[in-house]
Write a protein that holds these residues in place. Structure first.
Motif, PDB file in Angstrom:
ATOM      1  N   LEU A 296       0.695  -1.139   0.096  1.00  0.00           N
ATOM      2  CA  LEU A 296      -0.051   0.089   0.131  1.00  0.00           C
ATOM      3  C   LEU A 296       0.831   1.132  -0.048  1.00  0.00           C
ATOM      4  CD1 LEU A 296      -2.967   1.063   0.536  1.00  0.00           C
ATOM      5  CD2 LEU A 296      -2.660   0.979   2.821  1.00  0.00           C
ATOM      6  N   LYS A 297       0.532   2.473  -0.838  1.00  0.00           N
ATOM      7  CA  LYS A 297       1.250   3.652  -0.682  1.00  0.00           C
ATOM      8  C   LYS A 297       0.298   4.584  -0.470  1.00  0.00           C
ATOM      9  CE  LYS A 297       5.126   1.990  -3.766  1.00  0.00           C
ATOM     10  NZ  LYS A 297       5.956   1.971  -4.907  1.00  0.00           N
ATOM     11  N   ALA A 298       0.743   5.942  -0.222  1.00  0.00           N
ATOM     12  CA  ALA A 298       0.146   7.017   0.034  1.00  0.00           C
ATOM     13  C   ALA A 298       0.696   8.107  -0.345  1.00  0.00           C
ATOM     14  CB  ALA A 298      -0.538   6.932   1.490  1.00  0.00           C
ATOM     15  N   GLU A 299      -0.142   9.197  -0.578  1.00  0.00           N
ATOM     16  CA  GLU A 299       0.253  10.848  -0.983  1.00  0.00           C
ATOM     17  C   GLU A 299      -0.414  11.622  -0.084  1.00  0.00           C
ATOM     18  OE1 GLU A 299       1.459  13.872  -4.465  1.00  0.00           O
ATOM     19  OE2 GLU A 299       1.030  11.745  -4.807  1.00  0.00           O
ATOM     20  N   VAL A 300       0.159  12.520   0.622  1.00  0.00           N
ATOM     21  CA  VAL A 300      -0.604  13.709   1.312  1.00  0.00           C
ATOM     22  C   VAL A 300      -0.844  14.552   0.143  1.00  0.00           C
ATOM     23  CG1 VAL A 300      -0.418  15.425   2.939  1.00  0.00           C
ATOM     24  CG2 VAL A 300       0.410  13.384   3.584  1.00  0.00           C
TER      25      VAL A 300
ATOM     26  N   ARG B 127      -5.524  -6.666   6.299  1.00  0.00           N
ATOM     27  CA  ARG B 127      -3.934  -7.427   6.462  1.00  0.00           C
ATOM     28  C   ARG B 127      -3.250  -6.282   7.300  1.00  0.00           C
ATOM     29  NH1 ARG B 127      -1.973  -9.595   0.759  1.00  0.00           N
ATOM     30  NH2 ARG B 127      -0.233  -9.815   2.211  1.00  0.00           N
ATOM     31  N   LEU B 128      -3.197  -5.040   6.945  1.00  0.00           N
ATOM     32  CA  LEU B 128      -2.144  -4.316   7.353  1.00  0.00           C
ATOM     33  C   LEU B 128      -2.243  -3.240   8.494  1.00  0.00           C
ATOM     34  CD1 LEU B 128      -0.513  -2.699   3.666  1.00  0.00           C
ATOM     35  CD2 LEU B 128      -0.033  -5.084   5.327  1.00  0.00           C
ATOM     36  N   GLY B 129      -3.753  -2.910   8.600  1.00  0.00           N
ATOM     37  CA  GLY B 129      -4.154  -2.184   9.653  1.00  0.00           C
ATOM     38  C   GLY B 129      -4.283  -2.778  10.920  1.00  0.00           C
ATOM     39  N   GLU B 130      -4.192  -1.838  12.013  1.00  0.00           N
ATOM     40  CA  GLU B 130      -4.492  -2.234  13.540  1.00  0.00           C
ATOM     41  C   GLU B 130      -5.770  -1.553  14.070  1.00  0.00           C
ATOM     42  OE1 GLU B 130      -1.175  -1.391  15.927  1.00  0.00           O
ATOM     43  OE2 GLU B 130       0.225  -2.403  14.704  1.00  0.00           O
ATOM     44  N   MET B 131      -6.363  -2.195  14.994  1.00  0.00           N
ATOM     45  CA  MET B 131      -7.627  -1.593  15.552  1.00  0.00           C
ATOM     46  C   MET B 131      -6.989  -0.256  16.157  1.00  0.00           C
ATOM     47  SD  MET B 131     -10.651  -2.867  15.221  1.00  0.00           S
ATOM     48  CE  MET B 131     -11.455  -4.087  14.415  1.00  0.00           C
TER      49      MET B 131
ATOM     50  N   HIS C 162      -2.831   1.330  -4.773  1.00  0.00           N
ATOM     51  CA  HIS C 162      -2.670  -0.275  -4.264  1.00  0.00           C
ATOM     52  C   HIS C 162      -3.289  -0.999  -5.450  1.00  0.00           C
ATOM     53  CE1 HIS C 162      -7.091  -0.348  -3.812  1.00  0.00           C
ATOM     54  NE2 HIS C 162      -6.759   0.676  -3.249  1.00  0.00           N
ATOM     55  N   GLU C 163      -3.284  -2.371  -5.633  1.00  0.00           N
ATOM     56  CA  GLU C 163      -3.531  -3.223  -6.272  1.00  0.00           C
ATOM     57  C   GLU C 163      -4.517  -4.053  -5.309  1.00  0.00           C
ATOM     58  OE1 GLU C 163      -2.901  -3.822  -9.621  1.00  0.00           O
ATOM     59  OE2 GLU C 163      -1.288  -2.114  -9.747  1.00  0.00           O
ATOM     60  N   GLY C 164      -5.753  -4.280  -6.249  1.00  0.00           N
ATOM     61  CA  GLY C 164      -6.706  -4.976  -5.221  1.00  0.00           C
ATOM     62  C   GLY C 164      -7.719  -4.425  -4.669  1.00  0.00           C
ATOM     63  N   VAL C 165      -8.415  -5.048  -3.834  1.00  0.00           N
ATOM     64  CA  VAL C 165      -9.693  -4.436  -2.996  1.00  0.00           C
ATOM     65  C   VAL C 165      -8.920  -3.561  -1.852  1.00  0.00           C
ATOM     66  CG1 VAL C 165     -11.740  -4.827  -1.624  1.00  0.00           C
ATOM     67  CG2 VAL C 165     -11.206  -6.028  -3.897  1.00  0.00           C
ATOM     68  N   PHE C 166      -9.143  -2.319  -1.380  1.00  0.00           N
ATOM     69  CA  PHE C 166      -8.538  -1.567  -0.383  1.00  0.00           C
ATOM     70  C   PHE C 166      -8.711  -2.130   1.153  1.00  0.00           C
ATOM     71  CE2 PHE C 166      -8.384   2.002   2.711  1.00  0.00           C
ATOM     72  CZ  PHE C 166      -7.333   2.422   2.628  1.00  0.00           C
ATOM     73  N   GLU C 167     -10.326  -2.677   0.981  1.00  0.00           N
ATOM     74  CA  GLU C 167     -10.601  -2.973   2.319  1.00  0.00           C
ATOM     75  C   GLU C 167      -9.680  -4.175   2.997  1.00  0.00           C
ATOM     76  OE1 GLU C 167     -12.610  -1.885   0.230  1.00  0.00           O
ATOM     77  OE2 GLU C 167     -13.532  -0.190   1.181  1.00  0.00           O
ATOM     78  N   ASP C 168      -9.626  -5.174   1.751  1.00  0.00           N
ATOM     79  CA  ASP C 168      -8.647  -6.393   2.011  1.00  0.00           C
ATOM     80  C   ASP C 168      -7.306  -6.096   2.452  1.00  0.00           C
ATOM     81  OD1 ASP C 168     -10.928  -8.031   1.191  1.00  0.00           O
ATOM     82  OD2 ASP C 168     -10.214  -8.347  -0.582  1.00  0.00           O
TER      83      ASP C 168
END
Length: 342
Positions: A115-119, A144-148, A134-140
């Motif tokens: 996942l990549k990002a730009e402000v 995988r990468l996010g924390e609560m 990103h490639e694929g579905v953002f929510e997926d």
């Protein structure tokens, strides 16, 4: 009205750091909003205070794993983004730490480039508008990468992500859980509906503004944060039919309360609606829709303790909180519960 009027002393050891093994085993402090009388129960005893014909209004929002830890592309400096709300596809308003690394044009990578990002913009309040690539579905990928995004007062790691979700969560979008609903189990909800209590659902995506302290001296000067809500026609009809027939509307949580009171007309009737609410409920407010409230124990000097004080009376609530501290109730998100009844 002074913000400091809603201050109370809370020993740190009473701030719950983890959920109980069984959701409905939390304690329940029952507060009579008319007399201030208190009763000590457990949450599964809520069935003793519900009756056939009541409508229980639940917020079905689902918390997304909105905390992303990554690196700045050109310096490898660490960055943390907290996704607050979606602006459009793959573009979110975010809280960034440290902010000095997140200037317009800065690029970041997460999960080794998954996942990549730009402000793309810095807002007046310091939040960032961030576009993700990103490639694929953002929510997926986020799953995988996010924390609560647990509240700052919870220091311990949460082993099971689902314990920071209600059992009826389904509409993804919250940065925090509607914690009053965490006490319900599927079996308890079945027992409640078998009694003849109706269930209505709405959605309010909880933002981090719910944890931010009120920084002004006067309550009336506070600028309330904005949160997205929606109520569909089917659930509006359930609520309106009950209002017309004089049956009770029991809101589960301050989030459900804010949504209903935003949408309701002067007679307490609601309609299908969605949008953003900045409603600020504090003592002196006249409730139009709800009759009773199931809620958790809230932070001192917060907009949430002001809301429950508006419903039950400030003196009654401050006495209830003092009693809860004395009786060692567990506080905040993973803590015990309160039922404000008529």
């Amino acid at each position: 009205m002074k913000v400091e009027d809603f201050k109370f002393d809370l020993p740190e050891e009473l701030i719950a750091q983890h959920p109980l093994e069984e959701r409905d085993q939390s304690r329940l402090l029952v507060v009579d909003k008319n007399t201030g009388e208190l009763k000590h129960k457990h949450f599964h005893d809520i069935v003793d205070y519900l009756k056939k014909g009541d409508v229980l209004v639940l917020n079905d929002t689902r918390v997304i794993p909105a905390r992303l830890l990554g690196m700045k592309e050109d310096t490898d400096g660490k960055i943390e983004f907290l996704l607050l709300n979606r602006k459009k596809l793959d573009t979110y308003e975010c809280l960034a730490k440290p902010g000095k690394r997140a200037k317009v044009g800065a690029r970041f990578t997460f999960g080794g480039g998954l996942l990549k990002a730009e402000v793309i913009e810095v807002l007046d309040n310091g939040n960032r508008i961030v576009q993700f690539f990103h490639e694929g579905v953002f929510e997926d990928i986020l799953d995988r990468l996010g924390e609560m995004p647990l509240p700052p007062y919870i220091k311990e790691k949460l082993e099971d992500k689902e314990r920071y979700q209600t059992v009826y969560s389904r509409e993804e979008g919250s940065a925090a859980a509607p914690t009053a609903g965490l006490h319900f189990t599927e079996s308890l909800l079945k027992k409640i509906t078998d009694m003849g209590v109706e269930i209505a659902f709405l959605t309010l995506h909880v933002g981090l503004g719910t944890f931010r302290p009120v920084k002004v001296e006067s309550v009336e000067s506070h600028d309330m944060h904005s949160e997205f809500y929606s109520l569909d026609e089917k659930n509006a009809e359930i609520i309106n039919r009950a209002k017309t027939e004089g049956r009770r509307i029991i809101s589960v949580g301050t989030t459900s309360t804010r949504t209903l009171e935003t949408i309701a007309d002067d007679k307490g009737m609601v309609k299908e609606d969605s949008g953003y609410t900045k409603i600020f409920i504090y003592p002196g407010y006249h409730f139009k829709c709800i009759d009773c409230l199931i809620t958790n124990f809230h932070l001192p000097e917060s907009t949430l303790i002001m809301l429950v004080s508006a419903l039950a009376g400030k003196d009654n609530i401050m006495n209830a909180y003092e009693t809860a501290v004395k009786e060692k109730y567990r506080f905040f998100s993973f803590g015990d519960s309160m039922f404000i009844k008529e």
